[in-house]
Design an enzyme around this catalytic site. Structure first.
Site, PDB file in Angstrom:
ATOM      1  N   LYS A   1      66.814 -30.535  42.131  1.00  9.25           N
ATOM      2  CA  LYS A   1      66.894 -29.755  40.885  1.00  9.25           C
ATOM      3  C   LYS A   1      65.724 -28.768  40.822  1.00  9.25           C
ATOM      4  CE  LYS A   1      66.943 -30.741  35.937  1.00  9.25           C
ATOM      5  NZ  LYS A   1      66.990 -31.812  34.938  1.00  9.25           N
TER       6      LYS A   1
ATOM      7  N   HIS B   1      74.144 -66.659  48.550  1.00 15.41           N
ATOM      8  CA  HIS B   1      73.505 -67.350  49.674  1.00 15.41           C
ATOM      9  C   HIS B   1      72.033 -66.984  49.783  1.00 15.41           C
ATOM     10  CE1 HIS B   1      77.290 -69.036  51.137  1.00 15.41           C
ATOM     11  NE2 HIS B   1      77.803 -67.954  50.584  1.00 15.41           N
TER      12      HIS B   1
ATOM     13  N   GLU C   1      64.486 -46.093  34.606  1.00 17.45           N
ATOM     14  CA  GLU C   1      63.829 -44.797  34.463  1.00 17.45           C
ATOM     15  C   GLU C   1      64.105 -44.221  33.071  1.00 17.45           C
ATOM     16  OE1 GLU C   1      63.547 -42.450  38.146  1.00 17.45           O
ATOM     17  OE2 GLU C   1      64.249 -40.775  36.936  1.00 17.45           O
TER      18      GLU C   1
ATOM     19  N   GLY D   1      68.330 -35.710  36.259  1.00 18.79           N
ATOM     20  CA  GLY D   1      68.585 -36.073  37.658  1.00 18.79           C
ATOM     21  C   GLY D   1      69.451 -37.314  37.798  1.00 18.79           C
ATOM     22  N   ARG D   2      69.097 -38.371  37.069  1.00 23.36           N
ATOM     23  CA  ARG D   2      69.820 -39.648  37.236  1.00 23.36           C
ATOM     24  C   ARG D   2      71.197 -39.634  36.584  1.00 23.36           C
ATOM     25  NH1 ARG D   2      65.375 -39.845  34.359  1.00 23.36           N
ATOM     26  NH2 ARG D   2      65.329 -40.485  32.180  1.00 23.36           N
TER      27      ARG D   2
ATOM     28  N   LYS E   1      54.872 -37.747  41.194  1.00 18.82           N
ATOM     29  CA  LYS E   1      55.082 -36.550  42.011  1.00 18.82           C
ATOM     30  C   LYS E   1      53.762 -35.841  42.321  1.00 18.82           C
ATOM     31  CE  LYS E   1      59.897 -35.620  41.060  1.00 18.82           C
ATOM     32  NZ  LYS E   1      60.963 -34.671  40.873  1.00 18.82           N
TER      33      LYS E   1
ATOM     34  N   GLU F   1      58.937 -34.855  49.093  1.00 16.19           N
ATOM     35  CA  GLU F   1      59.682 -35.607  50.123  1.00 16.19           C
ATOM     36  C   GLU F   1      60.904 -34.815  50.589  1.00 16.19           C
ATOM     37  OE1 GLU F   1      58.672 -36.624  47.177  1.00 16.19           O
ATOM     38  OE2 GLU F   1      58.154 -38.750  47.135  1.00 16.19           O
TER      39      GLU F   1
HETATM   40  C1  G6Q Z   1      65.859 -38.511  37.769  1.00 14.15           C
HETATM   41  C2  G6Q Z   1      64.490 -38.271  38.126  1.00 14.15           C
HETATM   42  C3  G6Q Z   1      64.192 -38.266  39.603  1.00 14.15           C
HETATM   43  C4  G6Q Z   1      64.603 -36.977  40.307  1.00 14.15           C
HETATM   44  C5  G6Q Z   1      63.981 -36.947  41.692  1.00 14.15           C
HETATM   45  C6  G6Q Z   1      64.380 -35.741  42.462  1.00 14.15           C
HETATM   46  O1  G6Q Z   1      66.287 -38.537  36.643  1.00 14.15           O
HETATM   47  O2  G6Q Z   1      64.012 -37.170  37.490  1.00 14.15           O
HETATM   48  O3  G6Q Z   1      64.757 -39.362  40.279  1.00 14.15           O
HETATM   49  O4  G6Q Z   1      65.987 -36.886  40.374  1.00 14.15           O
HETATM   50  O5  G6Q Z   1      62.607 -37.040  41.565  1.00 14.15           O
HETATM   51  O6  G6Q Z   1      63.993 -34.570  41.804  1.00 14.15           O
HETATM   52  P1  G6Q Z   1      64.518 -33.175  42.309  1.00 14.15           P
HETATM   53  O7  G6Q Z   1      65.986 -33.155  42.162  1.00 14.15           O
HETATM   54  O8  G6Q Z   1      63.844 -32.163  41.442  1.00 14.15           O
HETATM   55  O9  G6Q Z   1      64.110 -33.062  43.747  1.00 14.15           O
END
Ligand code: G6Q
Length: 546
Positions: free
Chosen positions: A206, A384, A353, A267-268, A512, A212
């Site tokens: 986003k 198990h 989160e 994001g989530r 981050k 990463e």
């Molecule tokens: C989700 C969070 C987090 C995010 C990641 C990736 O709600 O904000 O999991 O999706 O940190 O972020 P980017 O999409 O900005 O790389």
């Protein structure tokens, strides 16, 4: 002091929680043969049975009163109409707009986002069809065979979980590989054996700044250019999903190869947006649309069903009951369907989160436990491994059991065996095994009185462990869309009931920034003394031996 704890319903629930501590679920079932009818709800494709939760009719009424006093309906309406309910970031919360199959207008700052969503969906359809049909050609004129989807957290978990859930239906036109970890081993394994001429990279971020993801993206470009040599070839092999056009441009991705999302999608909660591109590529756009359909059905159920039968609201109320009132600090997610093996990891992010926070809307520390620790794995494998703890441990972990009527793949009588376990486990967790039953069993096995005396305490199962059971028609595209949307709205309701701002993630933002200074310190061999003695000591140990 949070206002929730001042509510009449909250106070009544606190009293009820004290009272039910001396009640056993087994007794409640013995006293009332209609618990299943009373405490279960249905919507098309889903049965939700919560009769094995430690509640009575009185507790249910108090929970419904809590929903009323918390004004769930008003908050729900605000979310669906695009109000900026994510007030710490001044954003609307409109993942529901991404699957608004009625295409009714939804305005954010005067802009009809439904139109934007539909435009982007058309672009997704066109692109995914081009790639899947072989019309999209790589730099040497070959069609795509492998897709490497790079992203982390919300930009990875949703698409990967859905891909895993639906891979029985994939036509194998494309192979899908996910890379989320900056640990180079994951990227190296994903790229092993791939041909740069037939590989497409989808970089999902986003912000397009997540370290990463950007590191994995840059290494992928290097791997690609080692063969392609010419940077202009990138346009045919790298596409992005992002809100940040400046950054995607700077990275070298052509604007027409960027799929957009918006700041009103968290994001989530973003798998329904262009973040779901890998789903459309792997399974086809029609399957992706079905996932959206399933979620839309749940949106309608959530909007239009009275509180008493509103499944996501009931899920949230039960979570608050178990956690904030009965004091259970964990919750297990146990799918009896292999296809849902990534669901626990997905929901871990979704719930923890969103609501793993400690202050109420007004910034005051809340006087109750907010959300439980979410964990789990497929039920049979769990049986198990850790079910011993669920049955006889001295902490109680409420659990969601999820199964489906029709298996994705029919193999002999496997599904009935799987389902027998699903039914047996919740029954045992509810009823337990008392001294009388243990004695009868051991006597039948020919054990002496002395032997029974030595064993009995070990073999008693207290039971009284609350569970909910979900039975889906099937884990297909619609079914998985429904399931995820149920949990999403549960998380929303949970946030309102607890007065938690569910849609920011300052803890993630903190993470981050944390590593970047240390990353610089690792770039040479100088000694580092800028941290506490533990951190500096660990860094020194690493640097001297790397
Ligand atoms: C989700 C969070 C987090 C995010 C990641 C990736 O709600 O904000 O999991 O999706 O940190 O972020 P980017 O999409 O900005 O790389």
């Amino acid at each position: 002091m949070s206002s929730r704890a001042e509510l009449t319903s909250w106070k009544a629930l606190s009293k009820s929680a004290e009272a039910v501590k001396s009640v056993h679920l087994k007794t409640l079932f013995e006293q009332d043969g209609t618990r299943f009818e009373k405490f279960s709800s249905q919507m098309p494709g889903v049965l939700f049975d919560y009769s094995k939760q430690l509640i009575t009719s009185e507790v249910k009424s108090q929970l419904i009163q809590l929903a009323e006093e918390s004004k769930i309906d008003a908050w729900r309406d605000r979310m669906f109409r695009g109000d900026k309910i994510n007030f710490t970031e001044d954003r609307a919360v409109l993942h529901v707009a991404l699957r608004n199959r009625k295409s009714s207008p939804i305005l954010v700052d005067g802009v009809n986002v439904t139109e934007q969503v539909n435009q982007e969906l058309s672009k997704l359809k066109q692109f995914s069809e081009q790639v899947r049909s072989g019309a999209w050609l790589g730099y040497t004129g070959k069609a795509v065979k492998d897709v490497v989807a790079i992203g982390v957290g919300g930009s990875n978990l949703g698409p990967q979980m859905i891909t895993e859930a639906l891979k029985s239906y994939a036509d194998k036109t494309l192979n899908m590989h996910y890379v989320s970890n900056v640990d180079g081993v994951q990227l190296a394994h994903a790229l092993e054996g791939l041909d740069p001429e037939t590989t497409l990279f989808v970089i999902s971020s986003k912000t397009f700044t997540t370290s990463e993801t950007m590191t994995n993206a840059r290494s992928s470009v290097e791997w690609f250019l080692a063969s392609a040599k010419d940077r202009s070839a990138i346009a045919k092999h790298f596409v992005a999903v992002s809100t940040n056009l400046d950054k995607t441009r700077a990275f070298g991705i052509a604007d027409e190869n960027v799929f957009t999302m918006w700041d009103w999608v968290g994001g989530r909660f973003s798998l329904w947006s262009a973040i779901g591109l890998p789903i459309a590529l792997y399974l086809g756009f029609d399957a992706f649309s079905e996932v959206l359909e399933g979620a839309f059905e749940v949106d309608e159920h959530f909007k239009n069903t009275e509180y008493e039968n509103n499944i996501p609201l009931l899920m949230a109320l039960l979570s608050v009951w178990n956690t904030s009132f009965l004091g259970h600090k964990a919750q297990a997610i146990l799918p009896y369907d292999q296809a849902l093996h990534m669901l626990p990891a997905y929901l871990q992010q979704g719930e923890m989160e969103s609501n793993g926070k400690s202050v109420s809307f007004d910034g005051n520390t809340v006087p109750y436990t907010t959300v439980p620790l979410i964990w789990g794995m497929t039920g049979i494998n769990g049986q198990h491994a850790f079910y011993q703890y669920l049955h006889q441990g001295n902490t109680i972990v409420p659990a969601d059991f999820i199964a489906s009527i029709e298996p994705q793949v029919k193999v002999g009588n496997h599904h009935d065996i799987l389902m027998s376990n699903f039914f047996a486990q919740t029954e045992a967790m509810m009823a337990g095994v008392d001294a009388k039953a243990v004695t009868a069993d051991l006597t039948a096995k020919g054990k002496s009185e002395k032997e029974i005396e030595a064993l009995i305490a070990h073999k008693i199962h207290q039971g009284n462990r609350p569970t909910s059971s979900f039975i889906l028609d099937k884990v297909d595209a619609k079914g998985v869309g429904r399931l995820v949307a149920l949990y999403e709205h549960k998380i929303f309701c949970q946030g309102i009931l607890l007065e938690i701002c569910s849609f920011d993630q300052w803890g993630v933002e903190l993470g981050k920034g944390l590593a970047s200074n240390i990353e610089k310190e690792l770039s040479d061999d100088h000694s580092v003394n800028s941290h506490d003695s533990s951190t500096s000591g660990l860094i020194a140990y690493y640097k001297s031996r790397r």
